[in-house]
Design an enzyme around this catalytic site. Structure first.
Site, PDB file in Angstrom:
ATOM      1  N   HIS A 183     -10.045   2.624  -1.590  1.00 11.68           N
ATOM      2  CA  HIS A 183     -10.426   3.206  -2.882  1.00 11.68           C
ATOM      3  C   HIS A 183      -9.522   2.639  -3.965  1.00 11.68           C
ATOM      4  O   HIS A 183      -8.486   2.032  -3.655  1.00 11.68           O
ATOM      5  CB  HIS A 183     -10.253   4.727  -2.836  1.00 11.68           C
ATOM      6  N   HIS A 213      -5.659  -1.063  -8.395  1.00 13.57           N
ATOM      7  CA  HIS A 213      -5.599  -1.808  -7.131  1.00 13.57           C
ATOM      8  C   HIS A 213      -6.204  -1.000  -5.997  1.00 13.57           C
ATOM      9  O   HIS A 213      -6.312   0.225  -6.085  1.00 13.57           O
ATOM     10  CB  HIS A 213      -4.147  -2.153  -6.786  1.00 13.57           C
TER      11      HIS A 213
END
Ligand code: 2AM
Length: 182
Positions: free
Chosen positions: A43, A125
């Site tokens: 995620h 990220h």
């Protein structure tokens, strides 16, 4: 007193992309480079909230439900290694403005509601490996996937029987642009 839960706002990866990422990761990193993040846990965090009460979670979920922010796509064309937290990550050389604005909005609402926000600049990220504290050689490039983001969610992080699991509690759509007239 009701239990606090460890919550964060994030964007999920579609299942086919999760599978492509883990296949590429297995081919691209040595087995001892770090602990691979489970496919279903891949995620991108937008705002970390920490351990918060039900009441605070409900206030923040209500705010999130009223956000009108555009859907967007991003190239996953960047890779990095942060040795101190031991994270190898996948990201984007040019994060879309819509992503940065959404994260900034969620982070400012979180801060206003007493959720401490890191003073480090937001660096979107997807964590791929954890516990990667030793120097390692990163692949020269990524497969240049495109991530299309049409919604975001409120997630709970639970640690149970030695495993971390992320569960989506609510999700909200981003606004799609109307079709172009010509
Ligand atoms: P990470 O992937 O870089 O470790 C759930 O724990 C998510 O929240 C993870 O994506 C994690 O980021 C992020 N997170 C955990 N602790 C955090 C903190 N103190 N500040 C910002 N993000 C955090």
């Amino acid at each position: 007193m009701p239990e606090a839960r460890r919550l964060f706002f994030a964007m999920a990866l579609p299942k086919p992309l999760q599978q492509q990422v883990i296949t590429w990761r297995a081919e691209s990193f040595a087995a001892d480079a770090g602990r691979p993040v489970a496919a279903a846990n891949l995620h991108m965090t937008l705002a970390f909230l920490g351990e918060i009460s039900e009441q605070k979670a409900s206030v923040l979920a209500d705010i999130a439900s009223r956000i009108q922010s555009p859907a967007f796509s991003m190239q996953l064309d960047d890779l990095g290694h942060w040795p101190r937290p031991g994270v190898v990550w996948l990201g984007s050389r040019r994060a879309p403005t819509a992503l940065l604005q959404l994260a900034s909005l969620l982070r400012s609402h979180a801060a206003r509601n007493g959720c401490h926000q890191s003073t480090l600049p937001f660096h979107p990220h997807i964590s791929l490996l954890r516990g990667a504290t030793q120097p390692l050689a990163l692949p020269a490039s990524t497969p240049q996937w495109t991530l299309t983001v049409a919604d975001f969610g409120l997630y709970e992080s639970r640690f149970h029987q030695g495993r971390t699991r992320y569960q989506c509690l609510h999700s909200w759509p981003l606004v799609s642009s109307p079709p172009s007239p010509c």
